[in-house]
Design an enzyme around this catalytic site. Structure first.
Site, PDB file in Angstrom:
ATOM      1  CE  LYS A 205     -41.629 -19.298 -34.238  1.00 44.36           C
ATOM      2  NZ  LYS A 205     -42.971 -19.107 -34.882  1.00 44.36           N
ATOM      3  CD  GLU A 286     -35.429  -5.562 -39.504  1.00 45.75           C
ATOM      4  OE1 GLU A 286     -35.682  -4.536 -38.824  1.00 45.75           O
ATOM      5  OE2 GLU A 286     -36.262  -6.139 -40.194  1.00 45.75           O
ATOM      6  CB  CYS A 320     -38.819  -3.327 -40.793  1.00 44.67           C
ATOM      7  SG  CYS A 320     -37.782  -4.093 -42.050  1.00 44.67           S
ATOM      8  CD  GLU A 416     -42.090  -1.461 -36.559  1.00 46.79           C
ATOM      9  OE1 GLU A 416     -41.509  -1.534 -37.659  1.00 46.79           O
ATOM     10  OE2 GLU A 416     -41.851  -2.226 -35.619  1.00 46.79           O
TER      11      GLU A 416
END
Length: 515
Positions: A205, A286, A320, A416
């Site tokens: 996906k 992650e 990231c 973040e």
């Protein structure tokens, strides 16, 4: 004899011939805007009632392509098909499965400019960023193929008299691969092919923002001859396709890269044993970072400033591993501010299709509004030194933004943002700088700039991140060179591109025979 693994070289766009190839690829991809890509279930092309329209974030109205959107029912069918395909695929040797990856790597090299051009237009990556993404995808194919052959070889065991003992690594079963938009070819390729080369079958996906490059990945794998059903391709929403894949009792593992919020939700749902489920699902996750670069009073300040700017603003900070905090010793704080501002103000913000652009757009309207909201928060948490505004109305462009005098506990220093926003934090001592760096929920990447060996060794032990760099930027991990994964809320530290990564997708079986 198979040559030793070497990282794929980056394209040199200063070469007129290479530059011409990229320009031609961009024009060709733009003419594919009417193409509608299907789902693939058991190798059959499936069309659906709805399509995902992929737009160019540099030009909001430009359609790059369309991909049919799957439903929960499609996900159910794909899992059942993957379970059937597992019966034969899992019986192939590691070496045989590795050959499919070598073939796919060769095909990607031939289609390199097309794949990179697709990411320039679909993901807003600059030429260099898109080229690096494609190179990394090729690296994953080459590296994991070799790792599979190593894993399939006889494993060393202590020998005892009158027994024959062996250890095998066998695949798990059907896996869900849920991939991100920021490395829409590299991470997708690594996550998918690591699982299948270990003998599993998967339902893929891709991210809703970048389905076209995912569809082209499927074309590569089909051309490489991967049997029908081994990779089931079901683009769709996380609330429908994603949750069906995570919850299904036949799902053996979930490999996910994305936000902390979604990753934690997947981890929680995967922990529930469903009726008929006879295993505990593995989650390989992650989930991002709040990465810091520490600069002490002994560092090369010019080099540190260049590397901080590159880490913070390449691909508009949508990595990231991006540096979102620069922690600067008070003795060199003002000097570093001057250097950072001078370099940042020289960055060219513009359409990723232009070879002269340094910083492209953020991915979509949601990201655009989120970053602007954090910039507004930052106005009350620090001093706005540069940027802070929309750069162009044509796309989702935001000026590279730097805030000074930010407290370590401020929201822009803790949460973040995933955009071109950098917080500057002052530290009185090097030890305090490392404490500040560690004082977040995350632990993915970090860098230290220093000429002081004692400081570097102190950081080696005390800076708690999965990928720590000395005197270089916090981004740009290479497959096989910098095994990648982080601590704490950054994920499961599964070390993509490392020698232990394939173990996530296998289980060990020991067989002992008395002689």
């Amino acid at each position: 004899m198979l040559p030793e693994f070497r990282n794929e070289p980056f394209s040199r766009f200063s070469n007129p011939e290479v530059r011409a190839q990229m320009l031609a690829a961009l024009e060709a991809v733009k003419h594919e805007h009417d193409v509608v890509y299907p789902l693939y279930i058991d190798g059959e092309a499936i069309t659906t009632a709805n399509v995902i329209e992929s737009l160019n974030p540099s030009r909001k109205e430009q359609v790059i392509g369309r991909v049919h959107e799957g439903t929960a029912e499609h996900a159910e069918r794909a899992i059942a098909g993957a379970a059937r395909a597992f019966t034969s695929w899992s019986k192939k040797s590691f070496e045989e499965r590795a050959r499919y990856l070598f073939k796919a790597a060769a095909i990607m090299r031939r289609r390199k400019f097309e794949l990179s051009a697709t990411m320039v237009l679909e993901a807003g990556k600059t030429w260099a960023e898109a080229d690096a993404d494609t190179a990394e995808a090729i690296d994953f194919l080459e590296f994991y193929a070799r790792e599979a052959m190593r894993l399939g070889a006889p494993q060393p065991l202590t020998r005892i008299r009158e027994e024959d003992n062996e250890l095998y690594y066998i695949p798990l079963g059907v896996g869900a691969i849920i991939t991100p938009w920021n490395f829409p070819l590299a991470i997708l390729t690594g996550m998918t092919t690591s699982a299948i080369v270990a003998g599993n079958t998967v339902v893929l996906k891709p991210a809703m923002q970048t389905p076209v490059i995912a569809a082209k990945f499927m074309e590569v794998m089909k051309e490489a001859g991967v049997p029908a059903g081994v990779i089931q391709f079901v683009p769709g929403a996380g609330e429908t396709v994603g949750e069906t894949l995570v919850d299904h009792p036949q799902t053996r593992f979930i490999s996910f890269t994305g936000s902390r919020r979604v990753g934690c939700r997947i981890y929680e749902r995967a922990a529930k044993v469903q009726p008929g489920q006879i295993w505990l699902k593995r989650v390989i996750a992650e989930m991002g970072g709040k990465d810091a670069i520490v600069v002490d009073e002994h560092a090369d300040l010019d080099d540190a400033a260049r590397q901080i700017v590159a880490s913070a603003f390449n691909f508009a900070g949508q990595k990231c591993s991006a540096c979102s905090r620069a922690i600067l010793h008070e003795a060199i704080y003002d000097e570093m501010v001057d250097r950072l501002l001078a370099i940042t103000k020289d960055l060219r913000i513009g359409d990723a299709e232009s070879p002269d652009s340094h910083v492209g757009p953020v991915i979509d309207e949601g990201a655009f509004q989120k970053v602007l909201s954090y910039i507004e928060i930052g106005q009350g948490e620090g001093t706005l030194l540069c940027g802070g505004k929309q750069a162009s109305p044509d796309g989702y462009f935001i000026e590279p933004t730097i805030f000074g005098d930010v407290r370590p506990t401020a929201r822009i220093a803790q949460e973040e943002i995933f955009g071109p926003v950098l917080a500057l934090i002052k530290a009185r001592t090097f030890e305090e700088a490392i404490d500040i760096a560690n004082d977040t929920d995350y632990g993915l990447t970090g860098s230290v700039f220093s000429r002081d060996r004692d400081h570097l060794e102190y950081a080696r032990v005390n800076f708690q991140v999965g990928n720590l760099y000395f005197n270089r930027k916090s981004t740009g991990a290479l497959v096989g060179v910098h095994p990648f994964g982080g601590f704490n809320m950054s994920g499961t530290d599964s070390k993509a591109g490392g020698r232990d990564y394939l173990l996530q997708f296998t289980q060990a079986k020991a067989v002992s025979e008395r002689l």
